[in-house]
Design a protein around this motif. Structure first.
Motif, PDB file in Angstrom:
ATOM      1  N   ASP A 240       0.813  -1.223   0.000  1.00 44.71           N
ATOM      2  CA  ASP A 240       0.000   0.000   0.000  1.00 44.71           C
ATOM      3  C   ASP A 240       0.844   1.269   0.000  1.00 44.71           C
ATOM      4  N   ASP A 241       1.978   1.215   0.695  1.00 44.47           N
ATOM      5  CA  ASP A 241       2.861   2.402   0.681  1.00 44.47           C
ATOM      6  C   ASP A 241       3.251   2.735  -0.758  1.00 44.47           C
ATOM      7  N   LEU A 242       3.643   1.711  -1.494  1.00 40.28           N
ATOM      8  CA  LEU A 242       4.064   1.967  -2.871  1.00 40.28           C
ATOM      9  C   LEU A 242       2.881   2.506  -3.676  1.00 40.28           C
ATOM     10  N   ARG A 243       1.726   1.880  -3.510  1.00 44.41           N
ATOM     11  CA  ARG A 243       0.542   2.323  -4.264  1.00 44.41           C
ATOM     12  C   ARG A 243       0.246   3.791  -3.975  1.00 44.41           C
ATOM     13  N   GLU A 244       0.367   4.178  -2.695  1.00 45.63           N
ATOM     14  CA  GLU A 244       0.094   5.571  -2.344  1.00 45.63           C
ATOM     15  C   GLU A 244       1.133   6.507  -2.960  1.00 45.63           C
ATOM     16  N   ARG A 245       2.363   6.047  -3.000  1.00 46.72           N
ATOM     17  CA  ARG A 245       3.425   6.892  -3.568  1.00 46.72           C
ATOM     18  C   ARG A 245       3.222   7.190  -5.039  1.00 46.72           C
ATOM     19  N   ILE A 246       2.654   6.243  -5.740  1.00 45.46           N
ATOM     20  CA  ILE A 246       2.543   6.467  -7.182  1.00 45.46           C
ATOM     21  C   ILE A 246       1.180   6.978  -7.608  1.00 45.46           C
ATOM     22  N   ARG A 247       0.191   6.843  -6.736  1.00 47.62           N
ATOM     23  CA  ARG A 247      -1.180   7.214  -7.102  1.00 47.62           C
ATOM     24  C   ARG A 247      -1.280   8.604  -7.724  1.00 47.62           C
ATOM     25  N   GLY A 248      -0.638   9.582  -7.070  1.00 45.59           N
ATOM     26  CA  GLY A 248      -0.722  10.960  -7.548  1.00 45.59           C
ATOM     27  C   GLY A 248      -0.216  11.113  -8.980  1.00 45.59           C
ATOM     28  N   TYR A 249       0.841  10.395  -9.312  1.00 44.88           N
ATOM     29  CA  TYR A 249       1.417  10.493 -10.658  1.00 44.88           C
ATOM     30  C   TYR A 249       0.498   9.858 -11.695  1.00 44.88           C
ATOM     31  N   LEU A 250      -0.225   8.833 -11.271  1.00 46.93           N
ATOM     32  CA  LEU A 250      -1.130   8.168 -12.204  1.00 46.93           C
ATOM     33  C   LEU A 250      -2.312   9.074 -12.516  1.00 46.93           C
ATOM     34  N   ILE A 251      -2.819   9.722 -11.472  1.00 48.87           N
ATOM     35  CA  ILE A 251      -3.958  10.616 -11.660  1.00 48.87           C
ATOM     36  C   ILE A 251      -3.581  11.782 -12.559  1.00 48.87           C
ATOM     37  N   LYS A 252      -2.356  12.270 -12.351  1.00 45.78           N
ATOM     38  CA  LYS A 252      -1.885  13.390 -13.155  1.00 45.78           C
ATOM     39  C   LYS A 252      -1.892  13.056 -14.648  1.00 45.78           C
ATOM     40  N   GLY A 253      -1.505  11.828 -14.960  1.00 42.78           N
ATOM     41  CA  GLY A 253      -1.451  11.418 -16.363  1.00 42.78           C
ATOM     42  C   GLY A 253      -2.819  11.124 -16.957  1.00 42.78           C
ATOM     43  N   ALA A 254      -3.797  10.854 -16.106  1.00 41.55           N
ATOM     44  CA  ALA A 254      -5.124  10.489 -16.603  1.00 41.55           C
ATOM     45  C   ALA A 254      -6.189  11.069 -15.679  1.00 41.55           C
ATOM     46  N   PRO A 255      -6.313  12.404 -15.670  1.00 40.90           N
ATOM     47  CA  PRO A 255      -7.144  13.069 -14.672  1.00 40.90           C
ATOM     48  C   PRO A 255      -8.627  12.682 -14.726  1.00 40.90           C
ATOM     49  N   SER A 256      -9.113  12.322 -15.914  1.00 39.48           N
ATOM     50  CA  SER A 256     -10.547  12.078 -16.000  1.00 39.48           C
ATOM     51  C   SER A 256     -10.882  10.611 -15.759  1.00 39.48           C
ATOM     52  N   GLU A 257      -9.905   9.855 -15.315  1.00 35.23           N
ATOM     53  CA  GLU A 257     -10.155   8.418 -15.242  1.00 35.23           C
ATOM     54  C   GLU A 257     -11.087   8.047 -14.104  1.00 35.23           C
ATOM     55  N   ASN A 258     -11.848   7.054 -14.382  1.00 34.86           N
ATOM     56  CA  ASN A 258     -12.739   6.445 -13.424  1.00 34.86           C
ATOM     57  C   ASN A 258     -11.926   5.854 -12.260  1.00 34.86           C
ATOM     58  N   PRO A 259     -12.253   6.238 -11.016  1.00 33.27           N
ATOM     59  CA  PRO A 259     -11.453   5.802  -9.866  1.00 33.27           C
ATOM     60  C   PRO A 259     -11.390   4.280  -9.717  1.00 33.27           C
ATOM     61  N   GLU A 260     -12.405   3.603 -10.227  1.00 35.31           N
ATOM     62  CA  GLU A 260     -12.384   2.135 -10.117  1.00 35.31           C
ATOM     63  C   GLU A 260     -11.249   1.530 -10.946  1.00 35.31           C
ATOM     64  N   ILE A 261     -11.048   2.109 -12.113  1.00 35.94           N
ATOM     65  CA  ILE A 261      -9.975   1.587 -12.959  1.00 35.94           C
ATOM     66  C   ILE A 261      -8.632   1.798 -12.282  1.00 35.94           C
ATOM     67  N   LEU A 262      -8.512   2.953 -11.654  1.00 36.21           N
ATOM     68  CA  LEU A 262      -7.271   3.232 -10.937  1.00 36.21           C
ATOM     69  C   LEU A 262      -7.071   2.220  -9.809  1.00 36.21           C
ATOM     70  N   SER A 263      -8.131   1.958  -9.046  1.00 34.07           N
ATOM     71  CA  SER A 263      -7.912   1.027  -7.942  1.00 34.07           C
ATOM     72  C   SER A 263      -7.718  -0.402  -8.454  1.00 34.07           C
ATOM     73  N   ASP A 264      -8.353  -0.755  -9.563  1.00 34.05           N
ATOM     74  CA  ASP A 264      -8.078  -2.079 -10.159  1.00 34.05           C
ATOM     75  C   ASP A 264      -6.613  -2.200 -10.558  1.00 34.05           C
ATOM     76  N   PHE A 265      -6.089  -1.107 -11.098  1.00 28.50           N
ATOM     77  CA  PHE A 265      -4.687  -1.129 -11.501  1.00 28.50           C
ATOM     78  C   PHE A 265      -3.785  -1.258 -10.274  1.00 28.50           C
ATOM     79  N   LEU A 266      -4.063  -0.439  -9.269  1.00 31.75           N
ATOM     80  CA  LEU A 266      -3.198  -0.451  -8.084  1.00 31.75           C
ATOM     81  C   LEU A 266      -3.187  -1.828  -7.425  1.00 31.75           C
ATOM     82  N   LYS A 267      -4.313  -2.525  -7.529  1.00 33.96           N
ATOM     83  CA  LYS A 267      -4.384  -3.868  -6.932  1.00 33.96           C
ATOM     84  C   LYS A 267      -3.399  -4.848  -7.595  1.00 33.96           C
TER      85      LYS A 267
END
Ligand code: BG6
Length: 481
Positions: free
Chosen positions: A53-80
């Motif tokens: 989870d630490d790693l996921r939290e560290r990178i989350r912000g950068y992922l959102i920046k690259g895809a701001p309009s993305e559906n949060p579910e897709i992001l959490s599926d990816f982080l999983k």
């Protein structure tokens, strides 16, 4: 597509490159459906002790920046899909636990299909040999006979010819060339990838692309910021190694090479190597080096540094197509704008009846970034009642013409290539050697203080000597409409 399980291992997972480029590229591939959750697992590996989870939290912000309009579910599926393993870069124990994690995933996902392991080294090159040794010793998938192991590495590949050859030999002992993917992210840029098509699929260009018609070619990289935060790295490498020896030289290859036999990666790279081998030794009268004022204020930079942050270097290709045509390679940090472009300037029209010569020449410009575009500067009749001429442009701006197609990030495309096993846009060992051969004597002479960097103002065009050199080589500034 190949079936079976795919394990992507990002080594150096907590570093800058991984956060800013590698993970966002993987996320973009995931959201476009190129990475399937039922096949793929991503492993981060680094020395820092972190939880998944630490790693996921560290990178989350950068992922959102690259895809701001993305559906949060897709992001959490990816982080999983991401797991973290900590360990040293020469620790058998660390790599054994990495192997265990990968194997568990492979067993869980399938035990029949092929297993594919991609190791992305987002690490300083000093640890490449030891990391590769560890991968080879502890992380090869012996259990599954089919499948592959691939290693992705990032520049700098050495500091000069000798060190690059040493690194190549070390990696070459462990992995075969088809397993090694040397990234040069410029090869992933849309307009760089377009160069082959442009040149070899268009009748317009075929007969003109040579010394009979072209006067000079500029390949230019400018950045409007300095070495912020990377002074230590940069001071050791300088702009020639950071940009020209790799990114701009790769562009030169694609601009200057002969038509490959086919689009097979080996055929393309064979032609690139030939161009590199035809580059003549650099004439120091055709070199201008600069260093922006204030560069040495960075505490990680040595006070008496001669490292160039700007360089204009003319390369000359000794072959039938290009003899006499200067390739003006220009790169600089802390300049007045951010831009990368190729400018192909044609010769004057003989017997000019319009007396339009002073308005400028035909020029074909390929702008790699920002705002990808190709445009041709040409002379037309000035609209109106007078018979006079002006310079105008035929303009293909990608943003306007291809609005509906988002242009992929270079890393996204290149990582997909590594998964697909396509090495076309990666640097082959002999290409790398030929590239270092061109610049090594100059680099050594800069280090010995035999070639000096002149100061320039941050936010300027660079040293005026560079513009003078380009003009001397034949470049004529055109005057737009
Ligand atoms: C990197 C260099 O390879 O390319 C950096 O190390 C540079 O110094 C960067 O800023 C430029 O890449 P791009 O894609 O922004 O032109």
């Amino acid at each position: 597509t190949e079936m079976g399980c795919l394990s992507i291992v990002v080594l150096g997972a907590s570093g800058d490159l991984a956060k800013k480029k590698t993970f966002p590229a993987l996320f973009n591939l995931f959201r476009q459906g190129f990475l399937q959750s039922n096949e793929v697992h991503i492993f981060g590996y680094a020395r820092t002790k972190l939880s998944d989870d630490d790693l996921r939290e560290r990178i989350r912000g950068y992922l959102i920046k690259g895809a701001p309009s993305e559906n949060p579910e897709i992001l959490s599926d990816f982080l999983k899909l991401i797991k973290y393993v900590s360990g040293g870069y020469d620790s058998a124990e660390g790599f054994l636990s990495l192997n265990k994690a990968i194997s568990e995933h492979e067993l869980a996902k399938n035990s029949y299909g092929s297993s594919r392991r991609l190791f992305y080294l987002a690490l300083p090159p000093s640890v490449y040999p030891s990391v590769c040794k560890m991968i080879k010793s502890y992380c090869m998938n012996q259990a599954v006979p089919t499948g592959w192991t691939r290693i992705v590495v990032e520049k700098p590949f050495g500091k000069d010819l000798a060190s690059a050859e040493e690194l190549s030999a070390q990696l070459g002992e462990l992995f075969d060339e088809p397993q090694l993917y040397r990234i040069d992210h410029y090869l992933g840029k849309e307009l760089v990838q377009n160069l082959l098509v442009l040149r070899f699929a268009n009748r317009f260009f075929l007969p003109l692309w040579n010394r009979d018609n072209i006067d000079n070619i500029q390949i230019v990289f400018r950045e409007d910021f300095g070495t912020e935060g990377r002074g230590g790295y940069f001071d050791e490498y300088g702009i020639i190694r950071d940009i020209i020896q790799n990114h701009l030289l790769q562009v030169l290859c694609l601009v200057a090479m002969e038509k490959p036999v086919s689009l097979r990666p080996e055929h393309i790279r064979d032609e690139k190597v030939k161009v590199l081998q035809s580059v003549l030794p650099i004439n120091y009268d055709e070199v201008v080096l600069g260093q922006y004022e204030g560069y040495t204020d960075d505490p990680t930079v040595s006070k008496d540094s001669n490292t160039p942050t700007f360089a204009t270097i003319i390369l000359r290709i000794h072959n039938e197509r290009w003899e006499g045509v200067p390739f003006i390679m220009k790169a600089g940090k802390a300049l007045n704008s951010r831009k990368a472009e190729i400018r192909v300037q044609f010769k004057d029209v003989p017997g000019d009846i319009f007396k339009c010569k002073k308005q400028g020449r035909n020029e074909f410009v390929i702008r790699l970034q920002p705002k990808e575009a190709m445009y041709m500067k040409l002379t037309v009749k000035k609209p109106g009642l007078d018979m006079s001429t002006i310079q105008s442009e035929l303009d293909l701006s990608y943003g306007q013409r291809y609005q509906e197609v988002p242009i992929p990030e270079a890393y996204e495309r290149l990582i997909l290539d590594t998964i697909r096993g396509d090495q076309q846009h990666f640097v082959r060992r002999d290409e790398l050697r030929a590239a270092w051969e061109i610049f090594t004597p100059l680099l050594h002479d800069i280090e010995d203080g035999k070639v000096k960097s002149v100061p320039y103002k941050p936010g300027s065009r660079g040293p005026p000597e560079a513009d003078e050199l380009a003009a001397k080589a034949g470049y004529v500034q055109t005057h737009g409409y």
